[in-house]
Each structure stands twice: as structure tokens, then as C-alpha cells.
Design an enzyme around this catalytic site. Structure first.
Site, PDB file in Angstrom:
ATOM      1  N   ASP A 108       9.082  14.823  14.460  1.00 14.23           N
ATOM      2  CA  ASP A 108       8.726  14.881  13.042  1.00 14.23           C
ATOM      3  C   ASP A 108       7.213  14.972  12.857  1.00 14.23           C
ATOM      4  OD1 ASP A 108       9.410  15.060  10.366  1.00 14.23           O
ATOM      5  OD2 ASP A 108       9.393  12.895  10.031  1.00 14.23           O
TER       6      ASP A 108
ATOM      7  N   GLY B 206      11.759   1.842   2.915  1.00 12.35           N
ATOM      8  CA  GLY B 206      11.043   0.581   3.010  1.00 12.35           C
ATOM      9  C   GLY B 206       9.686   0.621   2.354  1.00 12.35           C
TER      10      GLY B 206
ATOM     11  N   GLY C 163       8.556   3.830   0.152  1.00 10.72           N
ATOM     12  CA  GLY C 163       9.347   5.023   0.398  1.00 10.72           C
ATOM     13  C   GLY C 163      10.821   4.730   0.259  1.00 10.72           C
ATOM     14  N   GLY C 164      11.624   5.710   0.634  1.00 13.16           N
ATOM     15  CA  GLY C 164      13.061   5.569   0.470  1.00 13.16           C
ATOM     16  C   GLY C 164      13.680   4.471   1.302  1.00 13.16           C
TER      17      GLY C 164
ATOM     18  N   VAL D  27       5.271  -0.473   2.985  1.00  8.31           N
ATOM     19  CA  VAL D  27       4.194  -0.803   3.913  1.00  8.31           C
ATOM     20  C   VAL D  27       3.193  -1.681   3.169  1.00  8.31           C
ATOM     21  CG1 VAL D  27       2.361   0.073   5.404  1.00  8.31           C
ATOM     22  CG2 VAL D  27       4.509   1.344   5.189  1.00  8.31           C
TER      23      VAL D  27
ATOM     24  N   ILE E  75       0.815  -1.218   0.000  1.00 16.52           N
ATOM     25  CA  ILE E  75       0.000   0.000   0.000  1.00 16.52           C
ATOM     26  C   ILE E  75       0.849   1.269   0.000  1.00 16.52           C
ATOM     27  CG2 ILE E  75      -2.027  -1.055   1.058  1.00 16.52           C
ATOM     28  CD1 ILE E  75      -1.111  -0.085   3.751  1.00 16.52           C
ATOM     29  N   ALA E  76       2.149   1.149   0.198  1.00 11.68           N
ATOM     30  CA  ALA E  76       3.007   2.340   0.173  1.00 11.68           C
ATOM     31  C   ALA E  76       4.452   1.909   0.007  1.00 11.68           C
ATOM     32  CB  ALA E  76       2.851   3.157   1.449  1.00 11.68           C
TER      33      ALA E  76
ATOM     34  N   LYS F 192       5.262  -2.966   8.062  1.00 17.39           N
ATOM     35  CA  LYS F 192       6.305  -2.096   7.516  1.00 17.39           C
ATOM     36  C   LYS F 192       7.590  -2.897   7.397  1.00 17.39           C
ATOM     37  CE  LYS F 192       8.330   2.477   8.419  1.00 17.39           C
ATOM     38  NZ  LYS F 192       8.252   3.647   9.313  1.00 17.39           N
TER      39      LYS F 192
END
Length: 460
Positions: A137, A25, A22-23, A27, A19-20, A42
């Protein structure tokens, strides 16, 4: 990375679909076959599994988020160490909804909804701060909204526990530049007040549709350190604007004393904006009342039929003394409005009205039928094209407009400059204007603000 049907993680987590990404890893939506429930898994990219610092951050996310229990914090269920070829993994609560970043991509939200999001996020931060944990963050991409706008904050990968050894090197500033507190730009350590500043930036973006400062890298960081907060639109209630201004104070000591105080004040503002069409225009920092020596909040009447519908996430409130006081205030305000209306209708052109100064015509005693919002300003899209996005946004704000910033890759124009402005020409004050800015051809939004999938928290 594994295919969905490769294996069961730890013998119980079946990967369904990604479902996702990124840099650092990916998800996945997965199923806990042991408990028969959907979860989010994740996975850290294998190459980062051998990086001690990245792996330490991944473990910290599991440890820190797993130690917190609050309805507004995404729960962590399980963690698995790397076992080649399987990478380390984190099993989390699956949030069916969108990130706040996705929501704000369509423009600002109503002040009541913004205060609801701030109140819930602050409530979760209070739990973290009480546990000695600083998130470091807070940004829209890390604020998830499930059904009914229930907030879930996530991504504790760079959070820091007070008294523990930091994961990053000495002098390294970790966080997203677009939401970085001024003291952190100056090199100071993150504190609870730093999280509150970031929350203030998120609140500002909720109300305007764009962050307060735009730019790339150092330029953006310096703006947070040195530039005053740009004014909020005039339509933002005074109490809401005051709270955002305090949260974004350059001096940490001038910010609210705790996340709990922010949650309380934002909750009162939200409730006032939603309560029977009565807007509580100001909420003081101590007891929810103005600091002007009076014992009643300023009230602004609004037609009940035009009042926003209550948020689905609004918690049931007791009809206690506070509810009775608001009803009394509303009745007093209605009576005052009736008196003022009667005075307007009964005032004769020959009477003592202050509007009837010598030389004034009878028609000058009547209220104007032209609303203030009908005042027009001229926007020249051609003159703004090619200018820095931050300069264009500043100019639009000076004109009384509400800028909304979108980004798209462009090989024809320098990154960070304006590709187009829409609409332009003669516009009413208060209008929303979309500014499209240029990204490098390979993507990557200036300032580190990432619009990702609702579960994309793999960048840490």
C-alpha cells in the site's frame, strides 16, 4: 474512544490530543511518561477489536513494522492487546511533518525533490523486501516527510510476509486502487515488483501533481491494467522520465530488478540535478551511465544562480572520483558551449552555415528570441465542465499543460465530473491548470486517494 485524560495506556502512555481519525481508528499525540518522550498512539475502534480480520491486520502492522529498522521507516515502539473497555493500541514514532499527500495537494514538486523522495522510499522498501515483507500500500498518504524532507514510510497493516498465511480471503485484492499494480488487478499475488509499480505511480504524481489515471473503482483498476502511462511534462529530465516509465511498466519483469537499484538510480539523478547547476540528463540501469556505448553521461548546462538549493535531507557526499568526473564533464560541456557560441557569433551570412540555405534572410541565422514555452493554447473551461475528470486531464495533457486535480463535494453534479477549470482561455504551454472534480455530498475522493492528516494511518 477515550478522552485524553481518562487513563494511562499500559500505565505509561498519556494521551494528549487526537491528531487524526479514520475509518478503523484514531491516532493520538501522547507522552511516554516512563521515558519522557512524545509518541504517536494508534487506537483501533472498539467495534473492530472484535473483528478477527481487522485485529489480525492491526497485529500484523505491529509485528511487521516492529521487525524493521531503517531511518526511512516509522518505528514501532510498543503494542497492546485489547483489554475491554480499552481497545488495542500501537505506539509509534511521532513524525513532526506532513504526509506527501498533503504536500501534493498544493501541486507537483521539483524533479530533484521527487527523486529524493523516491530514493529514500526505495531504500526503505529494500529493507522490507530483504526481510521478505511486501508493503502492498505504497501511496502518498503513507509517505511522511519530517523536517528536511526525511522520508518515513508507515502503515504496514496490510503488508504480507512471504511464506506466511494471508490475512485476507482468497481472491481479495487489498490496497489503494489508484496505486495498484496491473498484475494485482489481474489477480496475481503482491511481490516486490508490485511495490515498485506503486512507487512509480507516486513518483509520477510528484512530477505532475495528479495520479496518472483517474476514475472510480473498476474503471480505475482497468486503467492501470490496460492503459499506457500518460506522458510526463516535457520539462521533466529524460533520465527521471525513463526511471518512472520503467517503474510503471505493465510487465513486472520489465521493472527495475530491486528497490536498491531504484534507490541508487534515483539518488544519482537527484545528485546530478543538484550538483553545481549541472543536470545529469540520463542515468542508465547498470552503472549510472547511458547504454549507448559512450562512457560519459549527457550533460545539460544550467546557470548556477538558477540551480535549486540542495535539499536539507541530502546526505554528505564524498568528493571522490565521481565528483571529479562530474567536474571534468562540466568543464568539457562548458568548453563545447563556448565553441558553439563562438561559431554562432562568427558565422557570416555568406558563410557555410546550414541555416544559410538559398532564400534565407540574414535574420534567419539568429536564434529566435521567443521561448518555446511562450506558445499559447486555448483552454475552454465551459466545454470541459461536466465531462469526466479523466477526460479533462487527458485533454489538458494533449495541449501540453500540467493538470492539477482537486476535489470537493457537490450535490449538483455527478461524482467524478468536472466542476470547474482554472485558469482558462489563452495559456502558455507548460502552465498548471487546476481541475476541480465533484465528490458525492458525503465526501470520499474517487479512486480511494485520501488526503488526511499527517498522521492519519488508521485506515490500514
Amino acid at each position: 474512544m477515550p478522552a485524553a485524560s481518562d487513563f494511562l495506556l499500559a500505565g505509561r502512555y498519556e494521551l494528549n490530543h487526537r491528531i487524526a481519525a479514520g475509518g478503523f481508528g484514531e491516532v493520538w499525540r501522547a507522552t511516554d511518561v516512563l521515558l519522557g518522550r512524545p509518541v504517536a498512539v494508534k487506537l483501533l475502534h472498539p467495534e473492530y477489536s472484535r473483528n478477527p480480520e481487522t485485529l489480525a491486520r492491526f497485529r500484523a502492522e505491529a509485528r511487521h513494522a516492529g521487525a524493521l529498522s531503517h531511518e526511512n521507516i516509522a518505528r514501532v515502539y510498543d503494542y497492546g492487546e485489547p483489554d475491554p473497555p480499552r481497545p488495542p493500541f500501537l505506539v509509534m514514532e511521532l513524525i513532526d511533518g506532513s504526509s506527501l499527500a498533503d504536500v501534493l495537494a498544493s501541486g507537483p514538486v521539483a524533479p530533484a525533490r521527487a527523486m529524493d523522495i523516491v530514493a529514500q522510499t526505495a531504500s526503505s522498501l529494500q529493507v522490507a523486501h530483504q526481510a521478505g515483507l511486501i508493503h502492498r500500500d505504497i501511496k502518498p498518504a503513507n509517505v511522511l516527510l519530517s523536517h528536511g524532507d526525511l522520508v518515513k514510510i508507515t502503515d504496514f497493516g496490510i503488508s504480507h510476509a512471504a511464506g506466511s498465511a494471508p490475512v485476507t480471503s482468497t481472491g481479495m485484492v487489498v490496497g489503494t486502487v489508484a496505486y495498484l499494480a496491473p498484475e494485482r488487478v489481474r489477480g496475481s499475488s503482491a511481490t516486490a515488483a508490485s511495490d515498485l509499480y506503486s512507487l512509480g505511480v507516486v513518483a509520477y504524481e510528484c512530477l505532475v501533481g495528479a495520479p496518472p489515471y483517474l476514475g472510480i473503482g473498476v474503471e480505475l483498476a482497468v486503467a492501470h491494467r490496460d492503459q499506457p502511462m500518460p506522458p510526463l511534462p516535457a520539462a521533466v529530465p529524460a533520465g527521471v522520465a525513463a526511471l518512472v516509465g520503467e517503474l510503471m511498466a505493465k510487465d513486472p519483469a520489465a521493472r527495475p530488478g530491486s528497490a536498491a537499484d531504484v534507490a541508487r538510480r534515483a539518488g544519482l539523478l537527484r545528485d546530478g540535478l543538484l550538483h553545481d547547476g549541472v543536470t545529469v540528463a540520463d542515468v542508465g540501469p547498470a552503472a549510472g551511465l547511458p547504454d549507448d556505448g559512450t562512457d560519459q553521461p549527457t550533460l545539460t548546462l544550467a546557470p548556477t544562480a538558477l540551480a535549486p538549493a540542495p535539499l536539507a535531507s541530502e546526505r554528505p557526499r564524498r568528493r571522490s572520483g565521481r565528483g571529479r568526473r562530474l567536474a571534468i564533464f562540466a568543464a568539457i560541456a562548458a568548453a563545447l558551449a563556448a565553441i558553439l557560441l563562438a561559431g554562432t557569433l562568427l558565422t557570416s551570412p555568406d558563410g557555410p552555415s546550414a541555416l544559410n540555405h538559398p532564400g534565407a534572410s540574414p535574420s534567419s541565422t539568429l536564434p529566435s528570441s521567443t521561448p518555446a514555452a511562450a506558445r499559447l493554447v486555448n483552454v475552454s473551461g465551459s466545454s470541459l465542465t461536466g465531462q469526466p475528470v479523466s477526460a479533462a486531464v487527458s485533454r489538458l495533457r494533449q495541449l501540453g499543460l500540467v493538470p492539477r486535480v482537486l476535489w470537493r463535494p457537490s450535490s449538483q453534479q455527478r461524482p467524478g465530473t468536472v466542476l470547474s477549470v482554472s485558469p482558462d482561455g489563452q495559456l502558455p504551454v507548460g502552465s498548471t491548470v487546476t481541475v476541480t472534480g465533484a465528490l458525492p455530498p458525503q465526501g470520499g475522493k474517487p479512486g480511494g486517494h485520501r488526503k488526511g492528516h499527517k498522521h492519519d494511518h488508521s485506515d490500514g
